[in-house]
Design a protein around this motif. Structure first.
Motif, PDB file in Angstrom:
ATOM      1  N   MET A   1      43.506  33.124   0.176  1.00 27.09           N
ATOM      2  CA  MET A   1      44.276  33.067  -1.063  1.00 27.09           C
ATOM      3  C   MET A   1      43.336  32.949  -2.265  1.00 27.09           C
ATOM      4  O   MET A   1      42.370  32.189  -2.222  1.00 27.09           O
TER       5      MET A   1
ATOM      6  N   HIS B   1      43.273  31.798  -6.102  1.00 26.53           N
ATOM      7  CA  HIS B   1      44.002  31.086  -7.144  1.00 26.53           C
ATOM      8  C   HIS B   1      43.412  31.419  -8.507  1.00 26.53           C
ATOM      9  O   HIS B   1      42.191  31.480  -8.654  1.00 26.53           O
TER      10      HIS B   1
ATOM     11  N   ARG C   1      48.665  31.217 -10.963  1.00 29.89           N
ATOM     12  CA  ARG C   1      49.262  31.759  -9.736  1.00 29.89           C
ATOM     13  C   ARG C   1      48.191  32.054  -8.706  1.00 29.89           C
ATOM     14  O   ARG C   1      47.003  31.949  -8.988  1.00 29.89           O
ATOM     15  N   HIS C   2      48.634  32.409  -7.518  1.00 31.28           N
ATOM     16  CA  HIS C   2      47.679  32.793  -6.490  1.00 31.28           C
ATOM     17  C   HIS C   2      48.032  34.168  -5.963  1.00 31.28           C
ATOM     18  O   HIS C   2      49.156  34.640  -6.142  1.00 31.28           O
ATOM     19  N   PHE C   3      47.041  34.773  -5.336  1.00 31.81           N
ATOM     20  CA  PHE C   3      47.218  36.118  -4.794  1.00 31.81           C
ATOM     21  C   PHE C   3      46.765  36.162  -3.343  1.00 31.81           C
ATOM     22  O   PHE C   3      45.734  35.592  -2.996  1.00 31.81           O
ATOM     23  N   THR C   4      47.519  36.859  -2.530  1.00 30.46           N
ATOM     24  CA  THR C   4      47.048  37.222  -1.196  1.00 30.46           C
ATOM     25  C   THR C   4      46.466  38.635  -1.309  1.00 30.46           C
ATOM     26  O   THR C   4      46.633  39.306  -2.340  1.00 30.46           O
ATOM     27  N   THR C   5      45.832  39.087  -0.251  1.00 31.13           N
ATOM     28  CA  THR C   5      45.303  40.455  -0.224  1.00 31.13           C
ATOM     29  C   THR C   5      46.417  41.457  -0.547  1.00 31.13           C
ATOM     30  O   THR C   5      46.238  42.364  -1.360  1.00 31.13           O
TER      31      THR C   5
ATOM     32  N   ASP D   1      37.611  31.738  -3.946  1.00 31.58           N
ATOM     33  CA  ASP D   1      39.014  31.391  -3.711  1.00 31.58           C
ATOM     34  C   ASP D   1      39.693  30.800  -4.940  1.00 31.58           C
ATOM     35  O   ASP D   1      40.884  30.531  -4.910  1.00 31.58           O
ATOM     36  N   ARG D   2      38.918  30.625  -6.016  1.00 34.86           N
ATOM     37  CA  ARG D   2      39.544  30.084  -7.218  1.00 34.86           C
ATOM     38  C   ARG D   2      38.825  30.598  -8.454  1.00 34.86           C
ATOM     39  O   ARG D   2      37.598  30.502  -8.556  1.00 34.86           O
TER      40      ARG D   2
END
Ligand SMILES: Nc1nc2c(c(=O)[nH]1)N[C@H]1C(S)=C(S)[C@@H](COP(=O)(O)O)O[C@H]1N2
Ligand SMILES: [Mo]
Length: 159
Positions: free
Chosen positions: A1, A3, A12-16, A127-128
């Motif tokens: 994920m 962020h 917000r966060h994103f997945t692939t 990741d962030r």
């Protein structure tokens, strides 16, 4: 994920998959066309920032990789229009050997340690993405020895 947070309107966060679903105009289908040493599909940082809404007081962008506790903080304006996040290779999530699942990439970064914006800022396993008014955490190597040590760790992990 991945962020995206801090001085933004809508953290917000994103997945692939979520990155893959962003508008096509924010994508680079083959990043090797911009940097021959890298491969994969990427999304422009500017596109990600557009989705979260950058607040005017956001002056710095800090890239965090919790996997190996690596952090780099750079002036936002310096990277805003020339950085990408690589997230896919051959239709699969970017593998860890390539710095996946998410790898930051600044185009035309300087050689290591020659500038604030050097290749060390191409954070793997990011990741962030944190936006802030003041510089954030940064533990990039500051001298030759520390830098050489980091690279030999890298090679050990990759082999
Ligand atoms: N997470 C993480 N990202 C990192 C590093 C690291 O140790 N950890 N090393 C940096 C440094 S110092 C450099 S020069 C580049 C090297 O990337 P490359 O091996 O793909 O050329 O990755 C950068 N990104
Ligand atoms: Mo580096």
């Amino acid at each position: 994920m991945l962020h995206v947070e801090g001085e933004v309107e809508r953290p917000r966060h994103f997945t692939t998959q979520m990155l893959a679903g962003l508008p096509a105009r924010w994508h680079v289908l083959e990043v090797s066309q911009l940097d021959p040493r890298r491969r994969g599909q990427a999304v422009w940082l500017a596109g990600l920032l557009d989705t979260v809404g950058v607040r005017p007081q956001a002056n710095y962008l800090t890239l965090h990789a919790s996997r190996d506790d690596f952090h780099a903080s750079v002036p936002l304006e310096a990277v805003r229009e020339r950085a990408l996040v690589i997230f896919e290779l051959d239709g699969q999530p970017l593998p860890p050997e390539q710095g996946g699942p998410f790898r930051f990439l600044v185009l035309d970064a300087a050689a290591c340690k020659t500038a604030e914006l050097d290749e060390c800022v191409n954070v793997k396993y990011v990741d962030r993405l944190e936006l802030s008014a003041e510089p954030g955490r940064d533990n990039r190597p500051t001298d030759d020895r520390a830098h050489a040590a980091l690279h030999s760790q890298d090679e050990a992990r990759e082999s």
